[in-house]
Design an enzyme around this catalytic site. Structure first.
Site, PDB file in Angstrom:
ATOM      1  N   LYS A   1     -69.707  48.160  35.129  1.00  0.00           N
ATOM      2  CA  LYS A   1     -70.421  46.876  35.116  1.00  0.00           C
ATOM      3  C   LYS A   1     -69.666  45.754  35.817  1.00  0.00           C
ATOM      4  O   LYS A   1     -70.266  44.804  36.314  1.00  0.00           O
ATOM      5  CB  LYS A   1     -70.763  46.484  33.685  1.00  0.00           C
ATOM      6  CG  LYS A   1     -71.862  47.367  33.111  1.00  0.00           C
ATOM      7  CD  LYS A   1     -72.524  46.723  31.926  1.00  0.00           C
ATOM      8  CE  LYS A   1     -73.751  47.493  31.499  1.00  0.00           C
ATOM      9  NZ  LYS A   1     -73.413  48.773  30.845  1.00  0.00           N
TER      10      LYS A   1
ATOM     11  N   SER B   1     -69.490  56.840  33.898  1.00  0.00           N
ATOM     12  CA  SER B   1     -69.731  55.394  33.945  1.00  0.00           C
ATOM     13  C   SER B   1     -68.785  54.534  33.115  1.00  0.00           C
ATOM     14  O   SER B   1     -68.548  53.374  33.459  1.00  0.00           O
ATOM     15  CB  SER B   1     -71.183  55.101  33.551  1.00  0.00           C
ATOM     16  OG  SER B   1     -71.458  55.604  32.254  1.00  0.00           O
TER      17      SER B   1
ATOM     18  N   GLU C   1     -77.344  38.257  30.092  1.00  0.00           N
ATOM     19  CA  GLU C   1     -77.806  38.877  28.853  1.00  0.00           C
ATOM     20  C   GLU C   1     -76.878  40.042  28.553  1.00  0.00           C
ATOM     21  O   GLU C   1     -76.224  40.559  29.452  1.00  0.00           O
ATOM     22  CB  GLU C   1     -79.236  39.387  29.020  1.00  0.00           C
ATOM     23  CG  GLU C   1     -79.356  40.803  29.615  1.00  0.00           C
ATOM     24  CD  GLU C   1     -78.854  40.927  31.061  1.00  0.00           C
ATOM     25  OE1 GLU C   1     -78.780  39.887  31.746  1.00  0.00           O
ATOM     26  OE2 GLU C   1     -78.534  42.054  31.492  1.00  0.00           O
TER      27      GLU C   1
HETATM   28  C1  LIG Z   1     -74.266  49.664  30.375  1.00  0.00           C
HETATM   29  C2  LIG Z   1     -73.786  51.035  30.562  1.00  0.00           C
HETATM   30  C3  LIG Z   1     -74.624  52.062  31.055  1.00  0.00           C
HETATM   31  C4  LIG Z   1     -76.089  51.879  31.316  1.00  0.00           C
HETATM   32  O1  LIG Z   1     -76.421  50.880  32.217  1.00  0.00           O
HETATM   33  P1  LIG Z   1     -76.942  51.227  33.675  1.00  0.00           P
HETATM   34  O2  LIG Z   1     -77.334  49.913  34.228  1.00  0.00           O
HETATM   35  O3  LIG Z   1     -78.099  52.167  33.519  1.00  0.00           O
HETATM   36  O4  LIG Z   1     -75.820  51.850  34.396  1.00  0.00           O
HETATM   37  C5  LIG Z   1     -74.082  53.322  31.268  1.00  0.00           C
HETATM   38  N1  LIG Z   1     -72.781  53.575  30.995  1.00  0.00           N
HETATM   39  C6  LIG Z   1     -71.950  52.616  30.520  1.00  0.00           C
HETATM   40  C7  LIG Z   1     -70.533  52.978  30.245  1.00  0.00           C
HETATM   41  C8  LIG Z   1     -72.420  51.325  30.288  1.00  0.00           C
HETATM   42  O5  LIG Z   1     -71.591  50.389  29.817  1.00  0.00           O
END
Ligand SMILES: *Cc1c(COP(=O)(O)O)cnc(C)c1O
Length: 425
Positions: free
Chosen positions: A104, A402, A126
Site C-alpha cells: 500500500k 502482498s 479511508e
Molecule cells: C489492503 C491489502 C490487500 C487488499 O487490497 P488490494 O487493493 O486488493 O490489494 C491485500 N493484501 C494486503 C497485505 C493488504 O494490506
C-alpha cells in the site's frame, strides 16, 4: 526492460478509454459537485505520468525510503507441498518487505507527491483494517502534509494497533458511524469531505477502484510490483512466469502485479477472492465470482448487491479483502476471459498462512494467504478453474506476496482449530 506506462496494450482492457472505461466497467459516477475536482485530477495526473521529474521523485523514494525493488524469493520447500503434479516452481514477490509491511505504501507515496503537485495542502484517506491509513499517514509524515483518515467505528474497535500507529504518525483518525460503520461507509465519508474541501484537499484513495482516474492512478503506482518481478525473473530464469497470481480486495496489488503481463499471451493471470465462510453461504467478499454489475463508489464494476441494488455487506476474516466491490479493470479482465478467478475461505487462508510460516519462516498477511491457498486449486484445475498445466516441471509461478501477517496473529489465534497442510506438521 525500461518501465514504460503504455507498453502493455494487448487487449482493449490494458488501458481505459479517455472516459475511464475498461470495456463496460469503470467510468465516473460522481455527484456534480465533485466533477471539477475529478476533472482537475484527470488533467494533473495525465501530465504527471509523463513528467520525468515527477516519476524520478517517485523512483527515488521507492528506492531509498520504501526499500525497492523488493526481493523475488523462490519458495522451494513450499513449492514441494503446493505444486502437485505440475512440479511448478514458485516465486514470491515480497511486498511484505516494503516499508510499513505491504504494497500500500507504493500508492500512498505516489498520491501524496501528487497532492503537492496539485498545490493542495491537506490529505484525506479511508481505511478498513488500517493498512492504507497507516501507509498514507506515513507518506504524509514524510512529506509534511496534514492527514485525516476516515475509519469505521467498528473497524477502530477491531484494529487498535493501527489506530495507535496512525496517531503516532500525526494523523487524525475520524470515526465513521453511518451504515455498518465499516470500510464502505468510510469511503462515503471521505468522498463527502472531498466535496466540501476540494479546494485544499486531495483524496488518497486506497485501491484500484473508485471513479476515473483513480483505477488508473493506483494501477500505475502499483505496477512496479509486476515490472520489477518480470525483470527479476528474467535475470534468474531468463523468461517470464507461466502464471501470475495475487489476492484481490479492491484490486490494487493484483492489478499492480498483473498489469505488466496482460499483453503477454504466454502468461496466465489469476486472482484469489475471499470466500469468507464459503461462496454458497452468501457470507463472502467475492465480488467477481459472486457479484453482479452495478455502481459502487463512483464506478461501474462487479459488486455484491441485492435485487434492489442495495450493497450487501462483505464478509471475510481478512479485513483488507472485506470489500463488496472490485476494481473495474479486473472486472473487465475477468469478463473478457483474460483472468482466472479462484477463491479461498477464511479457514483455507488460515491453513495456508500456517503452512507458509512453518515451511518458509515467512508470516504472510491473511489477505496474501488467500492467494497462497488458491494456488493449489488453480494448478489442479478444480472448482471450475481451467487447469491444463503441463507437468514437465518447468512451470514458473509468480505469487504476489502482498504483505506481512504480524497484524493477523490475533485472527490466527481465533482459528486455533485449523491445521496447516499435512506435510508441514
Ligand atoms: C489492503 C491489502 C490487500 C487488499 O487490497 P488490494 O487493493 O486488493 O490489494 C491485500 N493484501 C494486503 C497485505 C493488504 O494490506
Amino acid at each position: 526492460m525500461a518501465r514504460t506506462l503504455e507498453n502493455d496494450i494487448f487487449t482493449s482492457y490494458a488501458l481505459p478509454d479517455e472516459r475511464g472505461n475498461f470495456g463496460r466497467f469503470g467510468g465516473t459516477f460522481a455527484p456534480e459537485t465533485l466533477m471539477p475536482a475529478i476533472q482537475e485530477l484527470v488533467e494533473a495526473y495525465g501530465a504527471a505520468r509523463r513528467d520525468e521529474a515527477f516519476q524520478a521523485e517517485i523512483d527515488r523514494l521507492a528506492a531509498s525510503y520504501v526499500g525497492r525493488p523488493t526481493p523475488l524469493y523462490e519458495a522451494t520447500r513450499f513449492a514441494e507441498e503446493t505444486s502437485g503434479a505440475t512440479g511448478a516452481r514458485i516465486f514470491l514477490k515480497r511486498e511484505d518487505l516494503a516499508h510499513t509491511g505491504a504494497h500500500k505504501i507504493n500508492n500512498a507515496i505516489g498520491q501524496s507527491l501528487l497532492t503537492r503537485r496539485l498545490g493542495k495542502t491537506r490529505v484525506i484517506a479511508e481505511t478498513g483494517a488500517g493498512q492504507h491509513g497507516v501507509a498514507t499517514a506515513t507518506a504524509c509524515a514524510l512529506l509534511d502534509l496534514p492527514c485525516v483518515v476516515y475509519m469505521g467505528a467498528e473497524d477502530i474497535e477491531r484494529q487498535g494497533p493501527n489506530v495507535l500507529r496512525m496517531h503516532a504518525l500525526g494523523a487524525e483518525v475520524r470515526p465513521v458511524t453511518s451504515g455498518t460503520a465499516t470500510l464502505k461507509d468510510a469511503v462515503n465519508e471521505a468522498m463527502r469531505d472531498w466535496v466540501t474541501n476540494v479546494e485544499t484537499t486531495h483524496y488518497v484513495l486506497g485501491s484500484a477502484m473508485g471513479p476515473h482516474p483513480y483505477p488508473t492512478i493506483v494501477r500505475d503506482l502499483q505496477r512496479r510490483i509486476g515490472d520489477e518481478s518480470a525483470a527479476q525473473l528474467r535475470t534468474v530464469e531468463g523468461r517470464l512466469p507461466d502464471l501470475a497470481i495475487a489476492c484481490v480486495g479492491g484490486g490494487s496489488n493484483a492489478i499492480g502485479l498483473l498489469a505488466r503481463f496482460i499483453g503477454e499471451p504466454t502468461v496466465r493471470l489469476a486472482v484469489a477472492e475471499a470466500a469468507g465462510d464459503g461462496l454458497a453461504t452468501g457470507r463472502h467478499a467475492a465480488a467477481i465470482l459472486g457479484g453482479t454489475p452495478g455502481i459502487l463508489h463512483g464506478a461501474r464494476s462487479l459488486m455484491l448487491q441485492d435485487v434492489d441494488g442495495q450493497v450487501i455487506e462483505a464478509h471475510s476474516a481478512s479485513a483488507g479483502l472485506d470489500y463488496p466491490g472490485v476494481g473495474p479493470q479486473l472486472a473487465a479482465l475477468a469478463e473478457g476471459g483474460r483472468l482466472e478467478v479462484a477463491s479461498a475461505t477464511d479457514r483455507e487462508a488460515v491453513a495456508a498462512m500456517k503452512t507458509t510460516t512453518r515451511m518458509e519462516g515467512i508470516l504472510p498477511a491473511l489477505e496474501t494467504s488467500h492467494a497462497i491457498a488458491a494456488l493449489p486449486k488453480i494448478l489442479a484445475g478444480v472448482e471450475g478453474l481451467a487447469g491444463g498445466w503441463p507437468s514437465d516441471g518447468d512451470l514458473l509461478v509468480l505469487l504476489g506476496f502482498s504483505g506481512r501477517g504480524d497484524k493477523d496473529l490475533a485472527a490466527l489465534a481465533r482459528f486455533d482449530d485449523v491445521p496447516p497442510w499435512a506435510g508441514s506438521q
